[in-house]
Motif scaffolding. Structure first.
Motif, PDB file in Angstrom:
ATOM      1  N   ARG A 177       0.827  -1.212   0.000  1.00  0.00           N
ATOM      2  CA  ARG A 177       0.000   0.000   0.000  1.00  0.00           C
ATOM      3  C   ARG A 177       0.857   1.256   0.000  1.00  0.00           C
ATOM      4  O   ARG A 177       0.500   2.251  -0.624  1.00  0.00           O
ATOM      5  N   LEU A 178       2.004   1.199   0.666  1.00  0.00           N
ATOM      6  CA  LEU A 178       2.906   2.346   0.676  1.00  0.00           C
ATOM      7  C   LEU A 178       3.467   2.595  -0.731  1.00  0.00           C
ATOM      8  O   LEU A 178       3.573   3.746  -1.166  1.00  0.00           O
ATOM      9  N   LYS A 179       3.787   1.540  -1.455  1.00  0.00           N
ATOM     10  CA  LYS A 179       4.244   1.695  -2.847  1.00  0.00           C
ATOM     11  C   LYS A 179       3.140   2.290  -3.712  1.00  0.00           C
ATOM     12  O   LYS A 179       3.387   3.149  -4.565  1.00  0.00           O
ATOM     13  N   PHE A 180       1.913   1.823  -3.498  1.00  0.00           N
ATOM     14  CA  PHE A 180       0.770   2.338  -4.255  1.00  0.00           C
ATOM     15  C   PHE A 180       0.590   3.831  -4.003  1.00  0.00           C
ATOM     16  O   PHE A 180       0.412   4.610  -4.946  1.00  0.00           O
ATOM     17  N   VAL A 181       0.658   4.248  -2.747  1.00  0.00           N
ATOM     18  CA  VAL A 181       0.523   5.668  -2.410  1.00  0.00           C
ATOM     19  C   VAL A 181       1.664   6.464  -3.036  1.00  0.00           C
ATOM     20  O   VAL A 181       1.450   7.558  -3.567  1.00  0.00           O
TER      21      VAL A 181
END
Length: 160
Positions: free
Chosen positions: A70-74
């Motif tokens: 999710r951090l990569k997506f953000v």
């Protein structure tokens, strides 16, 4: 209608679809960032409880991989915001130069509309990306601090 709302409405009209897409992109990114902060907070609370050994296993197998994805997506969303602004800039300038083409009279309102779109979308892309970049940095830093603390606590629990 209050002056502030008229100004916002005018900017949305001048920015067009690209501005709306950039706003949606920023809202998605900030929503995900806030959710990730809550994930860190809830993980910290669980760590402080006495059932830590079960938590460590679940944390390694489920929480960390999901958090990192999710951090990569953000990060991707935040990095896309200035590119969306740049797309709006190009489209606004295209609109401006199209009006200025030979054979068409340069209508000042059309020229100013194109330049306005270019500037507003660029501004929105930057406004979305700059604070988002700081939030990602803070989130990563907190995650690494929590991760070290969790690993240290896990070692203490396993040696006890």
């Amino acid at each position: 209608m209050p002056l502030e709302l008229q100004f916002i409405k005018l900017q949305l009209e001048q920015g067009g679809r690209i501005l709306l897409a950039t706003l949606l992109l920023a809202l998605m990114a900030y929503r995900e960032t806030i959710l990730l902060f809550f994930v860190l907070k809830s993980s910290k609370e669980k760590l402080d409880s006495k059932s830590a050994t079960r938590f460590f296993h679940q944390w390694k197998s489920e929480v960390v991989p999901r958090f990192e994805r999710r951090l990569k997506f953000v990060s991707i969303l935040i990095k896309a915001a200035p590119l969306m602004g740049l797309l709006g800039t190009v489209l606004g300038l295209y609109k401006t130069f199209k009006v200025m083409a030979p054979g068409q009279g340069p209508a000042m309102d059309m020229i100013s509309s194109g330049v306005s779109q270019a500037l507003i979308t660029t501004e929105m892309g930057r406004l979305a990306a700059i604070p988002g970049t700081w939030l990602i940095y803070i989130l990563r830093r907190r995650f690494l601090l929590h991760k070290r603390r969790w690993e240290q606590s896990e070692m203490e629990v396993s040696h006890a």
